[in-house]
Motif scaffolding. Structure first.
Motif, PDB file in Angstrom:
ATOM      1  N   ARG A  17     -10.314  13.218 -18.364  1.00  0.00           N
ATOM      2  CA  ARG A  17     -11.752  13.015 -18.227  1.00  0.00           C
ATOM      3  C   ARG A  17     -12.113  11.803 -19.076  1.00  0.00           C
ATOM      4  NH1 ARG A  17     -16.091  16.382 -16.898  1.00  0.00           N
ATOM      5  NH2 ARG A  17     -18.065  15.898 -17.903  1.00  0.00           N
ATOM      6  N   PRO A  58     -16.213   8.377  -4.620  1.00  0.00           N
ATOM      7  CA  PRO A  58     -15.686   9.736  -4.855  1.00  0.00           C
ATOM      8  C   PRO A  58     -16.542  10.528  -5.840  1.00  0.00           C
ATOM      9  CG  PRO A  58     -13.919   8.127  -4.933  1.00  0.00           C
ATOM     10  CD  PRO A  58     -15.183   7.349  -4.848  1.00  0.00           C
ATOM     11  N   SER A  59     -16.601  11.814  -5.626  1.00  0.00           N
ATOM     12  CA  SER A  59     -17.464  12.677  -6.431  1.00  0.00           C
ATOM     13  C   SER A  59     -16.937  12.889  -7.850  1.00  0.00           C
ATOM     14  CB  SER A  59     -17.644  14.029  -5.738  1.00  0.00           C
ATOM     15  OG  SER A  59     -16.386  14.654  -5.550  1.00  0.00           O
ATOM     16  N   ARG A  60     -15.739  12.408  -8.164  1.00  0.00           N
ATOM     17  CA  ARG A  60     -15.271  12.496  -9.546  1.00  0.00           C
ATOM     18  C   ARG A  60     -16.055  11.563 -10.474  1.00  0.00           C
ATOM     19  NH1 ARG A  60     -11.199   9.841  -6.796  1.00  0.00           N
ATOM     20  NH2 ARG A  60     -10.704   7.706  -7.488  1.00  0.00           N
ATOM     21  N   SER A  62     -19.564  10.360 -12.025  1.00  0.00           N
ATOM     22  CA  SER A  62     -20.916  10.847 -12.231  1.00  0.00           C
ATOM     23  C   SER A  62     -21.589  10.018 -13.305  1.00  0.00           C
ATOM     24  CB  SER A  62     -20.932  12.323 -12.597  1.00  0.00           C
ATOM     25  OG  SER A  62     -20.282  12.527 -13.840  1.00  0.00           O
ATOM     26  N   THR A  73     -19.049   8.949 -16.184  1.00  0.00           N
ATOM     27  CA  THR A  73     -17.935   9.855 -16.408  1.00  0.00           C
ATOM     28  C   THR A  73     -17.052   9.905 -15.170  1.00  0.00           C
ATOM     29  OG1 THR A  73     -19.212  11.217 -17.948  1.00  0.00           O
ATOM     30  CG2 THR A  73     -17.270  12.225 -16.958  1.00  0.00           C
ATOM     31  N   ILE A  74     -15.753   9.858 -15.410  1.00  0.00           N
ATOM     32  CA  ILE A  74     -14.772  10.110 -14.357  1.00  0.00           C
ATOM     33  C   ILE A  74     -14.129  11.445 -14.707  1.00  0.00           C
ATOM     34  CG2 ILE A  74     -12.794   9.213 -13.080  1.00  0.00           C
ATOM     35  CD1 ILE A  74     -13.432   6.439 -14.264  1.00  0.00           C
ATOM     36  N   SER A  75     -14.300  12.430 -13.856  1.00  0.00           N
ATOM     37  CA  SER A  75     -13.917  13.795 -14.225  1.00  0.00           C
ATOM     38  C   SER A  75     -12.401  13.998 -14.255  1.00  0.00           C
ATOM     39  CB  SER A  75     -14.553  14.802 -13.270  1.00  0.00           C
ATOM     40  OG  SER A  75     -14.102  14.549 -11.942  1.00  0.00           O
ATOM     41  N   SER A  76     -11.695  13.328 -13.351  1.00  0.00           N
ATOM     42  CA  SER A  76     -10.241  13.466 -13.285  1.00  0.00           C
ATOM     43  C   SER A  76      -9.684  12.115 -12.848  1.00  0.00           C
ATOM     44  CB  SER A  76      -9.835  14.561 -12.294  1.00  0.00           C
ATOM     45  OG  SER A  76      -8.422  14.670 -12.222  1.00  0.00           O
ATOM     46  N   GLN A  78      -7.854   8.915 -11.663  1.00  0.00           N
ATOM     47  CA  GLN A  78      -6.843   8.641 -10.645  1.00  0.00           C
ATOM     48  C   GLN A  78      -6.277   7.229 -10.841  1.00  0.00           C
ATOM     49  OE1 GLN A  78      -5.878  11.121  -8.338  1.00  0.00           O
ATOM     50  NE2 GLN A  78      -7.135  12.208  -9.860  1.00  0.00           N
ATOM     51  N   ASP A  81      -8.384   4.161 -10.211  1.00  0.00           N
ATOM     52  CA  ASP A  81      -9.576   3.929 -11.027  1.00  0.00           C
ATOM     53  C   ASP A  81      -9.350   2.846 -12.081  1.00  0.00           C
ATOM     54  OD1 ASP A  81     -10.292   7.492 -11.064  1.00  0.00           O
ATOM     55  OD2 ASP A  81     -10.742   5.965  -9.563  1.00  0.00           O
TER      56      ASP A  81
END
Lengths: 106, 120
Positions: A17, A58-60, A62, A73-76, A78, A81
């Motif tokens: 994250r 992508p929804s990751r 926010s 924020t990038i939740s996971s 990749q 990214d």
């Protein structure tokens, strides 16, 4: 309006994250936008009005914040990214950008 | 689909002029303002100003007055950036970018960029 991003660079692993911060020199409600720029390419709009995800992103990803402090924020994380991320204020001309945050994948 | 297609790279000598084009397609040209953004080598993004594609009125950011000229040819849906009396420090990639919503002033479509190199 001066926009200050932190950190200037970071390295993280796939699945982590990640949070990037942007601070504005004066309060600007939610007039804050985020872009991703990969090496050799034009910037790409990720987020506008602080927290509205651009279509197709992508929804990751926010965004949050209001006033002077904002976060992306990038939740996971990749592999794709890996890029430099810029905030930009849309409150008042001249429409200034932050200095950028270079994100590398470990 | 919306596209902004810019002209190719330029190599110019100091004191010369250059004109970069940005051809829009996929939407009504006069509906959205077009902006210019500069990125010097290895540096961040700098907003140069914009041109109202409905009235043709340009607005320049501080630091981009005098030698920089924004113009339009609405008959071919194209915006132009002209830089006069080029200096070495004008070496940069120049992007055109569309603003979808002037309330939040975000750039939703970008040209691919035009590299202008100023060198003797």
């Amino acid at each position: 309006i001066q926009m200050t991003q932190s950190p200037s660079s970071l390295s993280a692993s796939v699945g982590d994250r990640v949070t990037i911060t942007c601070r504005a020199g004066q309060s600007m409600s939610n007039y804050l936008n985020w872009y991703q720029q990969k090496a050799g390419n034009a910037p790409k709009l990720l987020m506008y009005a602080a927290s509205t995800l651009e279509s197709g992103v992508p929804s990751r990803f926010s965004g949050s914040g209001s006033g002077t402090d904002f976060t992306l924020t990038i939740s996971s994380l990749q592999p794709e990214d890996s890029a430099t991320y810029y905030c930009q204020q849309g409150n008042i001309s001249p429409y200034t950008f932050g200095q950028g945050t270079k994100l590398e994948i470990k | 689909q919306v596209q902004l297609v810019q002209s190719g790279s330029e190599l110019k000598k100091p004191g010369a002029s250059v004109k970069v084009s940005c051809k829009a397609s996929g939407y009504p040209f006069s509906t959205y303002g077009l902006n210019w953004v500069r990125q010097a080598p290895g540096q961040g993004l700098e907003w140069m100003g914009w041109i109202n594609t409905n009235t043709g009125k340009p607005t320049y950011a501080q630091g981009f007055t005098g030698r920089f000229v924004f113009s339009l040819d609405t008959s071919v849906s194209t915006a132009y950036l002209q830089i006069r009396s080029l200096k070495a420090e004008d070496t940069a990639v120049y992007y055109c970018a569309r603003v979808r919503d002037p309330r939040y002033y975000y750039f939703d479509y970008w040209g691919q960029g035009t590299l202008v190199t100023v060198s003797s």
